[in-house]
Design a protein around this motif. Structure first.
Motif, PDB file in Angstrom:
ATOM      1  N   PRO A   7      41.369  57.179 -28.777  1.00 39.77           N
ATOM      2  CA  PRO A   7      42.774  57.527 -28.498  1.00 39.77           C
ATOM      3  C   PRO A   7      42.968  57.893 -27.032  1.00 39.77           C
ATOM      4  O   PRO A   7      42.035  58.353 -26.370  1.00 39.77           O
ATOM      5  N   LYS A   8      44.181  57.686 -26.536  1.00 38.12           N
ATOM      6  CA  LYS A   8      44.488  58.019 -25.150  1.00 38.12           C
ATOM      7  C   LYS A   8      44.463  59.531 -24.955  1.00 38.12           C
ATOM      8  O   LYS A   8      45.093  60.270 -25.711  1.00 38.12           O
ATOM      9  N   PRO A   9      43.725  60.016 -23.951  1.00 35.98           N
ATOM     10  CA  PRO A   9      43.675  61.464 -23.711  1.00 35.98           C
ATOM     11  C   PRO A   9      45.050  62.019 -23.370  1.00 35.98           C
ATOM     12  O   PRO A   9      45.881  61.343 -22.759  1.00 35.98           O
ATOM     13  N   GLY A  10      45.280  63.253 -23.732  1.00 31.49           N
ATOM     14  CA  GLY A  10      46.558  63.880 -23.433  1.00 31.49           C
ATOM     15  C   GLY A  10      46.420  64.955 -22.377  1.00 31.49           C
ATOM     16  O   GLY A  10      45.360  65.137 -21.769  1.00 31.49           O
ATOM     17  N   GLY A  11      47.496  65.682 -22.175  1.00 31.82           N
ATOM     18  CA  GLY A  11      47.478  66.797 -21.237  1.00 31.82           C
ATOM     19  C   GLY A  11      47.247  66.360 -19.812  1.00 31.82           C
ATOM     20  O   GLY A  11      47.688  65.298 -19.389  1.00 31.82           O
ATOM     21  N   PHE A  12      46.527  67.187 -19.065  1.00 30.84           N
ATOM     22  CA  PHE A  12      46.307  66.933 -17.650  1.00 30.84           C
ATOM     23  C   PHE A  12      44.853  66.547 -17.372  1.00 30.84           C
ATOM     24  O   PHE A  12      44.325  66.790 -16.298  1.00 30.84           O
ATOM     25  N   ASN A  13      44.217  65.949 -18.353  1.00 35.37           N
ATOM     26  CA  ASN A  13      42.836  65.497 -18.173  1.00 35.37           C
ATOM     27  C   ASN A  13      42.853  64.156 -17.457  1.00 35.37           C
ATOM     28  O   ASN A  13      42.695  63.095 -18.056  1.00 35.37           O
ATOM     29  N   PHE A  14      43.052  64.207 -16.142  1.00 30.37           N
ATOM     30  CA  PHE A  14      43.256  62.988 -15.371  1.00 30.37           C
ATOM     31  C   PHE A  14      41.999  62.124 -15.312  1.00 30.37           C
ATOM     32  O   PHE A  14      42.091  60.895 -15.291  1.00 30.37           O
ATOM     33  N   VAL A  15      40.828  62.759 -15.292  1.00 32.99           N
ATOM     34  CA  VAL A  15      39.593  61.984 -15.246  1.00 32.99           C
ATOM     35  C   VAL A  15      39.437  61.176 -16.527  1.00 32.99           C
ATOM     36  O   VAL A  15      39.142  59.972 -16.507  1.00 32.99           O
ATOM     37  N   ALA A  16      39.653  61.831 -17.653  1.00 34.55           N
ATOM     38  CA  ALA A  16      39.543  61.136 -18.930  1.00 34.55           C
ATOM     39  C   ALA A  16      40.577  60.035 -19.046  1.00 34.55           C
ATOM     40  O   ALA A  16      40.306  58.956 -19.582  1.00 34.55           O
ATOM     41  N   LYS A  17      41.772  60.294 -18.524  1.00 34.79           N
ATOM     42  CA  LYS A  17      42.821  59.268 -18.564  1.00 34.79           C
ATOM     43  C   LYS A  17      42.451  58.073 -17.713  1.00 34.79           C
ATOM     44  O   LYS A  17      42.688  56.921 -18.098  1.00 34.79           O
ATOM     45  N   ALA A  18      41.892  58.331 -16.546  1.00 36.18           N
ATOM     46  CA  ALA A  18      41.492  57.226 -15.671  1.00 36.18           C
ATOM     47  C   ALA A  18      40.417  56.383 -16.338  1.00 36.18           C
ATOM     48  O   ALA A  18      40.436  55.151 -16.274  1.00 36.18           O
ATOM     49  N   LYS A  19      39.462  57.043 -16.997  1.00 40.12           N
ATOM     50  CA  LYS A  19      38.414  56.300 -17.709  1.00 40.12           C
ATOM     51  C   LYS A  19      38.998  55.499 -18.867  1.00 40.12           C
ATOM     52  O   LYS A  19      38.618  54.347 -19.108  1.00 40.12           O
ATOM     53  N   TYR A  20      39.928  56.118 -19.572  1.00 40.42           N
ATOM     54  CA  TYR A  20      40.579  55.418 -20.676  1.00 40.42           C
ATOM     55  C   TYR A  20      41.328  54.185 -20.169  1.00 40.42           C
ATOM     56  O   TYR A  20      41.229  53.095 -20.743  1.00 40.42           O
ATOM     57  N   ASP A  21      42.073  54.353 -19.081  1.00 41.88           N
ATOM     58  CA  ASP A  21      42.872  53.257 -18.541  1.00 41.88           C
ATOM     59  C   ASP A  21      42.006  52.066 -18.124  1.00 41.88           C
ATOM     60  O   ASP A  21      42.342  50.916 -18.389  1.00 41.88           O
ATOM     61  N   ILE A  22      40.880  52.359 -17.450  1.00 40.73           N
ATOM     62  CA  ILE A  22      40.046  51.267 -16.974  1.00 40.73           C
ATOM     63  C   ILE A  22      39.404  50.515 -18.131  1.00 40.73           C
ATOM     64  O   ILE A  22      39.311  49.287 -18.126  1.00 40.73           O
ATOM     65  N   TRP A  23      38.976  51.265 -19.162  1.00 43.11           N
ATOM     66  CA  TRP A  23      38.378  50.609 -20.334  1.00 43.11           C
ATOM     67  C   TRP A  23      39.441  49.860 -21.127  1.00 43.11           C
ATOM     68  O   TRP A  23      39.258  48.702 -21.502  1.00 43.11           O
TER      69      TRP A  23
END
Length: 400
Positions: A89-105
């Motif tokens: 699932p797409k990370p929520g909140g302000f976890n920008f690192v996790a979001k960036a990893k999610y986006d690239i994958w």
């Protein structure tokens, strides 16, 4: 093969390879992931797994930090190669690192695991081939694209269309050169503002229709249409994703895509003699540049339909009144007045400006990326239609 995966890497909050990779390397990476041929002929080797393992070992021997963008790219390819398409699932909140990893994958789409391994191997090989880092600079290809001048000075990236004899009509190479320049300078600390403008009396006459008639690829019209779709999507995605203020200095008449993409810019200044027209229907085509979404929300549906469906040309004042243009300047004073605005913006705190733009566009940008993908796919279909081909040939014959 999902031709979108590589370019989506550039769309989000990842760092481009500027400070830690040479411009030569950056150009090579751009060609590797944006050239349509790259996606149409992935090599298949029986020993891909063993070479993939060897590449992981090679990666650990790098003496230079490749930078955040490269690390994210490697992460996405590694996950795709070992697991397949993103299944978290797409990370929520302000976890920008996790979001960036999610986006690239997530951006890898349906790319197969073997294909991801091949790209991982190729990318690591590219990184290992860099002898020494070089300062951030425009990609070599951008500087040598015919009809395009790219320069940086005092915090301003200027991208100037320079084909006045052709009314600054855009070739495929110019589309790619503009996008690559924006991507290359997205994380360049010496650049705070970007300006798009034209040379001579015209801003831009839109697509050079010879794009559809010269140098037909081996795959015929179908390959030409796919290549065109990929180039156009890459171009508009780069405009959408550019994280710093993007200013359009419309120095004269504009037709087609230079009109529709004004809605992707943050500020639009034009001369008092500028005009705006979108003649898609008469050429058997359809709206692009996210205009099918942006124009109704800018002008209202009735006025947007008049532009996009009846092809009515509007004046600078109408464009300003409708909200597409920020301000109008007299033609004689245009450059001076725009330069004042640009210099002022370049003098402002850059991170504050960048963060402010990010807040303004955060929700909108994701929608624009989706709209752009949809518009580009429809255009690919239109370019292959008898209606469009006939309309373009009739137009070219009239010009003769």
């Amino acid at each position: 093969i999902n031709a979108e995966y590589g370019k989506q890497w550039y769309q989000r909050r990842v760092r481009v390879l500027t400070n830690n990779l040479s411009s030569k390397m950056l150009s090579a990476v751009s060609r590797s992931f944006l050239t349509p041929a790259r996606f149409s002929s992935i090599r298949c080797f029986s020993d891909v797994s063993s070479r993939f393992e060897a590449a992981q070992v090679k990666l650990k021997t790098l003496t230079e930090d490749p930078g955040n963008a490269a690390k994210l790219k490697i992460y996405g390819l590694f996950k795709q190669a070992n697991t397949g398409p993103c299944n978290i699932p797409k990370p929520g909140g302000f976890n920008f690192v996790a979001k960036a990893k999610y986006d690239i994958w997530k951006g890898m789409g349906d790319m197969t695991q073997d294909q991801a391994k091949e790209e991982y191997i190729a990318f690591v090989a590219e990184l290992a081939g860099v002898d020494e880092p070089a300062p951030a600079a425009a990609p070599a290809d951008s500087a040598t694209v015919e009809g395009l001048d790219v320069s940086t000075e005092e915090g301003v990236l200027t991208i100037r269309l320079n084909r006045p004899e052709k009314f600054n009509a855009l070739t495929w190479e110019m589309y790619t050169g503009i996008a690559d320049a924006l991507i290359a300078h997205a994380e360049d600390p010496s650049v705070r503002v970007a300006v798009l403008t034209g040379t001579g009396k015209w801003y831009c006459a839109g697509n050079d229709l010879s794009n559809f008639t010269k140098n037909m690829p081996a795959g015929g019209p179908a390959e030409m249409a796919l290549n065109g779709k990929n180039v156009l999507k890459h171009f508009c995605d780069a405009l959408i994703a550019f994280p710093k203020p993007l200013i359009a200095a419309v120095n004269g008449p504009a037709i087609g895509i230079p009109v529709t993409t004004l809605g992707l810019c943050d500020l639009v200044y034009c001369t008092d003699n500028a005009t705006f027209k979108t003649p898609f229907v008469s050429l058997g085509q359809s709206p692009e540049g996210c205009s099918s979404y942006v124009f109704p929300r800018t002008f209202g549906f009735a006025k947007a339909n008049e532009m996009l469906l009846t092809e009515r040309q509007i004046t600078a004042q109408e464009a300003c009144d409708g909200g597409l243009v920020t301000r109008i300047f007299n033609e004689d004073m245009f450059r001076d007045e725009v330069n004042k605005v640009v210099k002022h913006m370049a003098s402002l705190p850059p991170q504050s400006m960048r963060i402010s733009k990010g807040l303004i566009r955060h929700e909108l940008n994701q929608k624009l990326l989706e709209v752009n993908a949809r518009e580009c796919e429809v255009l690919r279909e239109r370019w292959l239609s008898d209606e469009c081909m006939t309309a373009i040939m009739n137009f070219l014959n009239r010009k003769k």
